[in-house]
Design a protein around this motif. Structure first.
Motif, PDB file in Angstrom:
ATOM      1  N   TRP A  46       0.851  -1.192   0.000  1.00  0.00           N
ATOM      2  CA  TRP A  46       0.000   0.000   0.000  1.00  0.00           C
ATOM      3  C   TRP A  46       0.888   1.243   0.000  1.00  0.00           C
ATOM      4  N   LEU A  47       0.753   2.076  -1.014  1.00  0.00           N
ATOM      5  CA  LEU A  47       1.573   3.283  -1.127  1.00  0.00           C
ATOM      6  C   LEU A  47       0.974   4.416  -0.292  1.00  0.00           C
ATOM      7  N   ILE A  48       1.784   5.016   0.556  1.00  0.00           N
ATOM      8  CA  ILE A  48       1.320   6.114   1.404  1.00  0.00           C
ATOM      9  C   ILE A  48       0.884   7.320   0.570  1.00  0.00           C
ATOM     10  N   ASP A  49       1.312   7.350  -0.706  1.00  0.00           N
ATOM     11  CA  ASP A  49       0.970   8.455  -1.596  1.00  0.00           C
ATOM     12  C   ASP A  49      -0.490   8.410  -2.055  1.00  0.00           C
ATOM     13  N   ASN A  50      -1.123   7.230  -1.973  1.00  0.00           N
ATOM     14  CA  ASN A  50      -2.467   7.027  -2.511  1.00  0.00           C
ATOM     15  C   ASN A  50      -3.495   6.860  -1.404  1.00  0.00           C
ATOM     16  N   PRO A  51      -4.790   7.023  -1.713  1.00  0.00           N
ATOM     17  CA  PRO A  51      -5.817   6.609  -0.758  1.00  0.00           C
ATOM     18  C   PRO A  51      -5.649   5.123  -0.442  1.00  0.00           C
ATOM     19  N   MET A  52      -5.832   4.732   0.792  1.00  0.00           N
ATOM     20  CA  MET A  52      -5.625   3.353   1.185  1.00  0.00           C
ATOM     21  C   MET A  52      -6.700   2.445   0.574  1.00  0.00           C
ATOM     22  N   PRO A  53      -6.318   1.263   0.098  1.00  0.00           N
ATOM     23  CA  PRO A  53      -7.287   0.346  -0.500  1.00  0.00           C
ATOM     24  C   PRO A  53      -8.413  -0.055   0.443  1.00  0.00           C
ATOM     25  N   GLY A  62     -14.453  12.915   7.931  1.00  0.00           N
ATOM     26  CA  GLY A  62     -15.350  12.160   7.063  1.00  0.00           C
ATOM     27  C   GLY A  62     -14.878  12.117   5.632  1.00  0.00           C
ATOM     28  N   ALA A  63     -13.782  12.785   5.327  1.00  0.00           N
ATOM     29  CA  ALA A  63     -13.213  12.799   3.979  1.00  0.00           C
ATOM     30  C   ALA A  63     -11.786  12.261   4.051  1.00  0.00           C
ATOM     31  N   PRO A  64     -11.398  11.408   3.104  1.00  0.00           N
ATOM     32  CA  PRO A  64     -10.037  10.853   3.116  1.00  0.00           C
ATOM     33  C   PRO A  64      -8.987  11.958   3.032  1.00  0.00           C
ATOM     34  N   LEU A  65      -7.964  11.855   3.844  1.00  0.00           N
ATOM     35  CA  LEU A  65      -6.867  12.808   3.842  1.00  0.00           C
ATOM     36  C   LEU A  65      -5.575  12.074   3.525  1.00  0.00           C
ATOM     37  N   LEU A  66      -4.702  12.733   2.794  1.00  0.00           N
ATOM     38  CA  LEU A  66      -3.411  12.147   2.454  1.00  0.00           C
ATOM     39  C   LEU A  66      -2.300  12.984   3.069  1.00  0.00           C
ATOM     40  N   HIS A 129       1.401  -2.835  -7.758  1.00  0.00           N
ATOM     41  CA  HIS A 129       0.998  -2.212  -6.499  1.00  0.00           C
ATOM     42  C   HIS A 129      -0.466  -2.567  -6.257  1.00  0.00           C
ATOM     43  N   GLN A 130      -0.969  -2.297  -5.057  1.00  0.00           N
ATOM     44  CA  GLN A 130      -2.375  -2.571  -4.764  1.00  0.00           C
ATOM     45  C   GLN A 130      -3.218  -1.424  -5.311  1.00  0.00           C
ATOM     46  N   VAL A 131      -3.384  -1.445  -6.624  1.00  0.00           N
ATOM     47  CA  VAL A 131      -4.114  -0.415  -7.364  1.00  0.00           C
ATOM     48  C   VAL A 131      -5.071  -1.119  -8.321  1.00  0.00           C
TER      49      VAL A 131
END
Length: 305
Positions: A46-53, A62-66, A129-131
């Motif tokens: 899981w890449l920390i750069d992306n939203p988590m799977p 309530g909103a995804p944060l990176l 990657h997990q994408v």
């Protein structure tokens, strides 16, 4: 809305024509066993750069944060600790599962990949990657990169593939077959293998599981951990009874189950895997198999479905 092109040979129903279970020939497993057990361990990067799977903790707003450190850490625990519990459980019982692995795991977590290979686990490609596959611009290149990363660890090209999250485009089977792969786990349509048509050679669809799978069962539906064991043992009992019977559903069956180290590898759940493996080993009518074993057996049966 555009009318679907039902003549498109890439459509799933064109690649895998409908065939009722009662019309398929009776198959026999090695040693006269009734059910082949296909355990699949999924290890991912899981890449920390992306939203988590997946998420165990919803963002406070309530909103995804990176970067999403909390959910990245949930997964990272599985690679640092949970995986090693899995390894110990399988090795202690002499069972070698299939390892569904992102190609990048071989580079980001080489100790994990090397330990699984040393234990005799079969590697199955699981994207690089997990994408999701739909987000990949060049599928053939991603598949080739994944196979090369696995080959660098094992010395051999893997025979099977599972898309991240079971994702495929309409072209994916053609790309997988062109890369020389033999089987795929994304097509969860039967209790026994089936053949999927491609532009080159047929792929074998093996019975992976979306219900005997700790992600939907425990992380999404939030069942108690015991439900995994209860459900699996209920399923194997029914499959074995059908396989041994004289009815139209008789003949060999396959039961796959899927686990992830960040879910089932935690201290309060690892016991369920150990209990399940012990209960399955206690049966005299099951055969533990890796994906390649199942493909070889199925091809020898001559079943054309």
């Amino acid at each position: 809305m555009t009318e679907p092109d039902f003549s498109d040979p890439r459509r799933p129903e064109r690649r895998l024509a409908y065939r009722a279970a009662i019309d398929r020939p009776r198959l026999v497993l090695p040693g006269g066993k009734h059910v082949a057990i296909w355990p699949v361990v999924n290890v991912e990067h899981w890449l920390i750069d992306n939203p988590m799977p997946r998420q165990i903790l919803v963002a406070p707003t309530g909103a995804p944060l990176l970067p999403d450190l909390a959910n990245w850490g949930w997964h990272e625990y599985g690679m640092r600790v949970g995986f090693w519990r899995f390894l110990a459980a399988f090795v202690a019982r002499g069972i070698r599962p299939t390892l569904s692995i992102n190609g990048s795991v071989c580079e980001a977590y080489p100790h994990v990949a090397q330990a699984a290979h040393a234990a005799g686990w079969e590697f199955m490609g699981h994207g690089f990657h997990q994408v999701p596959t739909h987000r990949i611009t060049d599928e053939p290149a991603m598949i080739a990169r994944t196979l090369a990363a696995i080959r660098a660890v094992t010395g051999a090209t893997p025979r099977g593939w599972l898309g991240p999250g079971l994702t495929e485009t309409l072209d994916t089977p053609d790309h997988l077959a062109a890369a020389g792969l033999d089987y795929v786990g994304d097509w969860v349509v039967d209790d026994r293998p089936c053949r999927i048509a491609t532009a080159t050679h047929p792929l074998i669809a093996l019975p992976y599981s979306v219900e005997l799978n700790d992600i939907p069962l425990l992380a999404i539906q939030h069942h108690r951990a015991d439900e995994f064991v209860d459900r699996a043992l209920t399923q194997v009992a029914r499959l074995a009874a059908e396989a041994a019977g004289d009815g139209p559903l008789g003949g060999a069956k396959v039961m796959g189950f899927a686990i992830h180290p960040y879910i089932t590898g935690v201290p309060h759940r690892i016991g369920l895997l150990e209990r399940l493996l012990d209960a399955l080993r206690a049966r005299d009518d099951v055969w533990f198999a890796q994906g390649g074993d199942l493909v070889d057996w199925y091809r020898e049966t001559g079943d054309e479905a």
